[in-house]
Write a protein that holds these residues in place. Structure first.
Motif, PDB file in Angstrom:
ATOM      1  N   SER A 280      -7.373   7.001 -27.405  1.00 23.60           N
ATOM      2  CA  SER A 280      -6.868   6.996 -28.790  1.00 23.60           C
ATOM      3  C   SER A 280      -6.361   5.632 -29.235  1.00 23.60           C
ATOM      4  CB  SER A 280      -5.751   8.040 -28.966  1.00 23.60           C
ATOM      5  OG  SER A 280      -6.257   9.344 -28.846  1.00 23.60           O
ATOM      6  N   LEU A 281      -6.872   4.567 -28.651  1.00 22.13           N
ATOM      7  CA  LEU A 281      -6.391   3.218 -28.960  1.00 22.13           C
ATOM      8  C   LEU A 281      -6.424   2.919 -30.453  1.00 22.13           C
ATOM      9  CD1 LEU A 281      -5.495   0.362 -28.127  1.00 22.13           C
ATOM     10  CD2 LEU A 281      -7.890  -0.178 -27.635  1.00 22.13           C
ATOM     11  N   PHE A 282      -7.537   3.249 -31.130  1.00 26.22           N
ATOM     12  CA  PHE A 282      -7.678   2.969 -32.560  1.00 26.22           C
ATOM     13  C   PHE A 282      -7.803   4.258 -33.375  1.00 26.22           C
ATOM     14  CE2 PHE A 282      -9.732  -0.700 -30.383  1.00 26.22           C
ATOM     15  CZ  PHE A 282      -8.808  -1.677 -30.750  1.00 26.22           C
ATOM     16  N   SER A 283      -7.403   5.352 -32.819  1.00 25.96           N
ATOM     17  CA  SER A 283      -7.519   6.636 -33.514  1.00 25.96           C
ATOM     18  C   SER A 283      -6.813   6.593 -34.866  1.00 25.96           C
ATOM     19  CB  SER A 283      -6.905   7.735 -32.640  1.00 25.96           C
ATOM     20  OG  SER A 283      -6.950   8.982 -33.300  1.00 25.96           O
ATOM     21  N   GLY A 284      -7.543   6.941 -35.918  1.00 27.51           N
ATOM     22  CA  GLY A 284      -6.958   6.967 -37.248  1.00 27.51           C
ATOM     23  C   GLY A 284      -6.865   5.625 -37.942  1.00 27.51           C
ATOM     24  N   CYS A 285      -7.484   4.587 -37.399  1.00 25.70           N
ATOM     25  CA  CYS A 285      -7.497   3.266 -38.051  1.00 25.70           C
ATOM     26  C   CYS A 285      -8.588   3.284 -39.121  1.00 25.70           C
ATOM     27  CB  CYS A 285      -7.740   2.154 -37.023  1.00 25.70           C
ATOM     28  SG  CYS A 285      -6.367   1.925 -35.875  1.00 25.70           S
ATOM     29  N   THR A 286      -8.269   3.808 -40.261  1.00 19.75           N
ATOM     30  CA  THR A 286      -9.273   4.107 -41.282  1.00 19.75           C
ATOM     31  C   THR A 286      -9.833   2.863 -41.961  1.00 19.75           C
ATOM     32  OG1 THR A 286      -7.457   4.495 -42.833  1.00 19.75           O
ATOM     33  CG2 THR A 286      -8.406   6.426 -41.749  1.00 19.75           C
ATOM     34  N   ASN A 287      -9.206   1.706 -41.803  1.00 16.62           N
ATOM     35  CA  ASN A 287      -9.735   0.476 -42.400  1.00 16.62           C
ATOM     36  C   ASN A 287     -10.398  -0.430 -41.376  1.00 16.62           C
ATOM     37  OD1 ASN A 287      -9.312   0.179 -45.371  1.00 16.62           O
ATOM     38  ND2 ASN A 287      -7.227   0.764 -44.801  1.00 16.62           N
ATOM     39  N   LEU A 288     -10.579   0.049 -40.168  1.00 11.52           N
ATOM     40  CA  LEU A 288     -11.301  -0.715 -39.149  1.00 11.52           C
ATOM     41  C   LEU A 288     -12.796  -0.582 -39.423  1.00 11.52           C
ATOM     42  CD1 LEU A 288     -10.731  -2.338 -36.507  1.00 11.52           C
ATOM     43  CD2 LEU A 288     -11.214  -0.228 -35.265  1.00 11.52           C
ATOM     44  N   THR A 289     -13.473  -1.704 -39.672  1.00  9.97           N
ATOM     45  CA  THR A 289     -14.889  -1.656 -40.046  1.00  9.97           C
ATOM     46  C   THR A 289     -15.826  -2.027 -38.900  1.00  9.97           C
ATOM     47  OG1 THR A 289     -14.757  -3.926 -40.884  1.00  9.97           O
ATOM     48  CG2 THR A 289     -14.378  -2.150 -42.465  1.00  9.97           C
ATOM     49  N   THR A 290     -15.312  -2.751 -37.906  1.00  7.46           N
ATOM     50  CA  THR A 290     -16.140  -3.209 -36.797  1.00  7.46           C
ATOM     51  C   THR A 290     -15.441  -2.915 -35.479  1.00  7.46           C
ATOM     52  OG1 THR A 290     -16.995  -5.001 -38.169  1.00  7.46           O
ATOM     53  CG2 THR A 290     -17.379  -5.173 -35.797  1.00  7.46           C
ATOM     54  N   ALA A 291     -16.187  -2.381 -34.533  1.00  9.44           N
ATOM     55  CA  ALA A 291     -15.615  -2.107 -33.213  1.00  9.44           C
ATOM     56  C   ALA A 291     -15.695  -3.358 -32.349  1.00  9.44           C
ATOM     57  CB  ALA A 291     -16.377  -0.967 -32.544  1.00  9.44           C
ATOM     58  N   PRO A 292     -14.737  -3.563 -31.454  1.00  8.89           N
ATOM     59  CA  PRO A 292     -14.808  -4.717 -30.551  1.00  8.89           C
ATOM     60  C   PRO A 292     -15.886  -4.504 -29.496  1.00  8.89           C
ATOM     61  CG  PRO A 292     -12.984  -3.314 -29.931  1.00  8.89           C
ATOM     62  CD  PRO A 292     -13.545  -2.737 -31.206  1.00  8.89           C
ATOM     63  N   GLU A 293     -16.326  -5.580 -28.864  1.00 11.13           N
ATOM     64  CA  GLU A 293     -17.265  -5.457 -27.754  1.00 11.13           C
ATOM     65  C   GLU A 293     -16.587  -4.750 -26.587  1.00 11.13           C
ATOM     66  OE1 GLU A 293     -19.012  -9.135 -26.614  1.00 11.13           O
ATOM     67  OE2 GLU A 293     -19.713  -9.636 -28.631  1.00 11.13           O
ATOM     68  N   LEU A 294     -17.373  -3.934 -25.860  1.00  6.96           N
ATOM     69  CA  LEU A 294     -16.842  -3.173 -24.732  1.00  6.96           C
ATOM     70  C   LEU A 294     -17.662  -3.504 -23.490  1.00  6.96           C
ATOM     71  CD1 LEU A 294     -16.346   0.270 -26.537  1.00  6.96           C
ATOM     72  CD2 LEU A 294     -14.640  -1.523 -26.143  1.00  6.96           C
ATOM     73  N   PRO A 295     -17.332  -4.593 -22.797  1.00  4.68           N
ATOM     74  CA  PRO A 295     -18.165  -5.077 -21.694  1.00  4.68           C
ATOM     75  C   PRO A 295     -17.956  -4.354 -20.368  1.00  4.68           C
ATOM     76  CG  PRO A 295     -16.294  -6.532 -21.982  1.00  4.68           C
ATOM     77  CD  PRO A 295     -16.199  -5.500 -23.075  1.00  4.68           C
ATOM     78  N   ALA A 296     -17.012  -3.424 -20.306  1.00  4.35           N
ATOM     79  CA  ALA A 296     -16.678  -2.794 -19.025  1.00  4.35           C
ATOM     80  C   ALA A 296     -17.882  -2.085 -18.410  1.00  4.35           C
ATOM     81  CB  ALA A 296     -15.530  -1.808 -19.208  1.00  4.35           C
ATOM     82  N   THR A 297     -18.068  -2.274 -17.129  1.00  5.89           N
ATOM     83  CA  THR A 297     -19.141  -1.603 -16.389  1.00  5.89           C
ATOM     84  C   THR A 297     -18.594  -0.692 -15.293  1.00  5.89           C
ATOM     85  OG1 THR A 297     -19.320  -3.579 -14.996  1.00  5.89           O
ATOM     86  CG2 THR A 297     -20.865  -3.389 -16.830  1.00  5.89           C
TER      87      THR A 297
ATOM     88  N   THR B  36     -19.094   1.714 -39.148  1.00  8.49           N
ATOM     89  CA  THR B  36     -20.489   2.046 -39.438  1.00  8.49           C
ATOM     90  C   THR B  36     -21.407   1.920 -38.228  1.00  8.49           C
ATOM     91  OG1 THR B  36     -20.928  -0.224 -40.165  1.00  8.49           O
ATOM     92  CG2 THR B  36     -20.267   1.360 -41.860  1.00  8.49           C
ATOM     93  N   THR B  37     -21.034   1.074 -37.267  1.00  9.30           N
ATOM     94  CA  THR B  37     -21.895   0.817 -36.114  1.00  9.30           C
ATOM     95  C   THR B  37     -21.083   0.897 -34.828  1.00  9.30           C
ATOM     96  OG1 THR B  37     -23.255  -0.667 -37.444  1.00  9.30           O
ATOM     97  CG2 THR B  37     -23.520  -0.803 -35.051  1.00  9.30           C
ATOM     98  N   ALA B  38     -21.642   1.547 -33.837  1.00  8.46           N
ATOM     99  CA  ALA B  38     -20.967   1.656 -32.542  1.00  8.46           C
ATOM    100  C   ALA B  38     -21.290   0.444 -31.679  1.00  8.46           C
ATOM    101  CB  ALA B  38     -21.411   2.933 -31.837  1.00  8.46           C
ATOM    102  N   PRO B  39     -20.369   0.029 -30.813  1.00 11.29           N
ATOM    103  CA  PRO B  39     -20.635  -1.115 -29.936  1.00 11.29           C
ATOM    104  C   PRO B  39     -21.580  -0.741 -28.807  1.00 11.29           C
ATOM    105  CG  PRO B  39     -18.527  -0.139 -29.383  1.00 11.29           C
ATOM    106  CD  PRO B  39     -19.030   0.593 -30.594  1.00 11.29           C
TER     107      PRO B  39
END
Length: 356
Positions: A215-232, A250-253
């Motif tokens: 739930s790090l960004f849960s409900g962040c309604t003005n967030l338009t871009t997700a950060p990169e998620l490099p974890a493997t 609009t786009t998933a990382p």
């Protein structure tokens, strides 16, 4: 005899003058005086000049590196762009149109947090006191922290729209940010319902802990871009509910991990009502509930079992290769209430077609 002495003194003076001008040392023969004098730089030294035609107004001239530069800029309105300084040892909050305040709803860290408005003078944050930006900037860094969540979370609140940049791991140790997350629930609900957050910080960790981004960004309604998620290297429920109700996303990382953990993507993008594309899913080792409700209620995400002019992008699980050690409950409600003609539970190594 006096005449010879006068000549010798003269030649010595000329040689000394040449050495003073060109920085040379040693003997200079009189027959070389002419070449040495011609080589001496005169006027302003332009060797370090960096102007170019595109940096000089048309009709004006300048000189750089010994050459004349003629301006090519057609017009200039007198405005000066802000100089952007990127800091790597803290999080930087930048107001979009105005100054702002930042405060923690709860104090849930176990080390030290400091904040600054000039990146020079730092104040220790003792609890939930309000921090005021200056010049639309506010900086935050930590030391000796292992987590930002016990039972409730931080729930940062911004009074006006602002973006957040920089490495989130500098909240743990700003002098030596770790490359992995070792404490469970480390950043759980940190920006929960922070509706004025417009950009997310970097999440560079490649090894995650259980529930670390829950739930790090849960409900962040003005967030338009997700950060990169490099974890493997993932852990159970590490991304659970991470972007729930991020209605402007609009786009998933990209999700590069090939071995998944139980519930790792559980409801990750649930109710992202403007999400129109699904990421490639390269994982070849699945786990129980790893994709459970991942895109539930993403009403603009459209998938079909048939390729058409609308549904033209091939999408499958995995994106290539074969599955090993799969569970039987990996895809429950994965596409429930999405907007396409196929909203069931997808099957392994079956090609579907997305409207993106």
């Amino acid at each position: 005899m006096a005449k010879n002495n006068n000549l010798t003194d003269f030649l010595t003076d000329v040689a000394n003058a040449i050495r003073e001008k060109d920085g040379s040392t040693g003997t200079i023969n009189p027959q070389n005086f002419s070449d040495k004098i011609k080589a001496i730089q005169t006027g302003v030294d332009t060797s370090d000049g960096n102007i170019e035609p595109t940096t000089v107004l048309k009709g004006y001239k300048g000189y750089a590196k010994g050459a004349k530069v003629t301006g090519a800029i057609e017009t200039y309105d007198g405005t000066v762009e802000d100089v952007v300084v990127v800091y790597t040892d803290c999080l930087t909050f930048t107001g979009e149109t105005s100054d702002f305040t930042l405060k923690a709803t709860y104090k849930e860290w176990d080390g030290t947090l400091e904040w600054s408005t000039d990146h020079t003078n730092w104040t220790t944050l003792t609890g939930t006191e309000e921090m005021q930006s200056v010049g639309k900037k506010l900086y935050l860094r930590g030391k000796g922290n292992t987590k930002f969540k016990t039972s409730i979370g931080i729930a940062w609140r911004l009074s006006a729209k602002a973006g957040c940049s920089g490495n989130i791991q500098t909240l743990l140790d700003w002098e030596s940010p770790p490359t992995s997350i070792s404490t469970g629930s480390c950043y759980e609900a940190m920006f929960w319902n922070c509706t004025n957050l417009t950009t997310a910080p970097e999440l560079p960790a490649t090894t995650l802990a259980q529930n670390c981004y829950y739930s790090l960004f849960s409900g962040c309604t003005n967030l338009t871009t997700a950060p990169e998620l490099p974890a493997t290297t993932l852990a159970n429920y590490c991304y659970r509910n991470m972007f729930v109700r991020c209605s402007n996303l609009t786009t998933a990382p990209e999700l590069p991990a090939t071995t998944l953990a139980e519930g790792c993507y559980y409801s990750m993008f649930s109710s992202c009502t403007n999400l129109t594309t699904a990421p490639a899913l390269p994982a070849t080792k699945l786990a129980d509930d790893c994709y459970n409700s991942m895109f539930n209620d993403c009403t603009k995400l459209k998938l079909s079992t048939t390729q058409t002019t609308e549904y033209k992008t091939a999408w499958r699980i995995p994106s290539s290769g074969t599955i090993s050690n799969t569970s039987t409950m990996w895809s429950r409600n994965m596409l429930k209430n999405t907007g396409g003609t196929f909203t069931g539970n997808p099957s392994i190594n079956t090609t579907y077609y997305g409207a993106w």
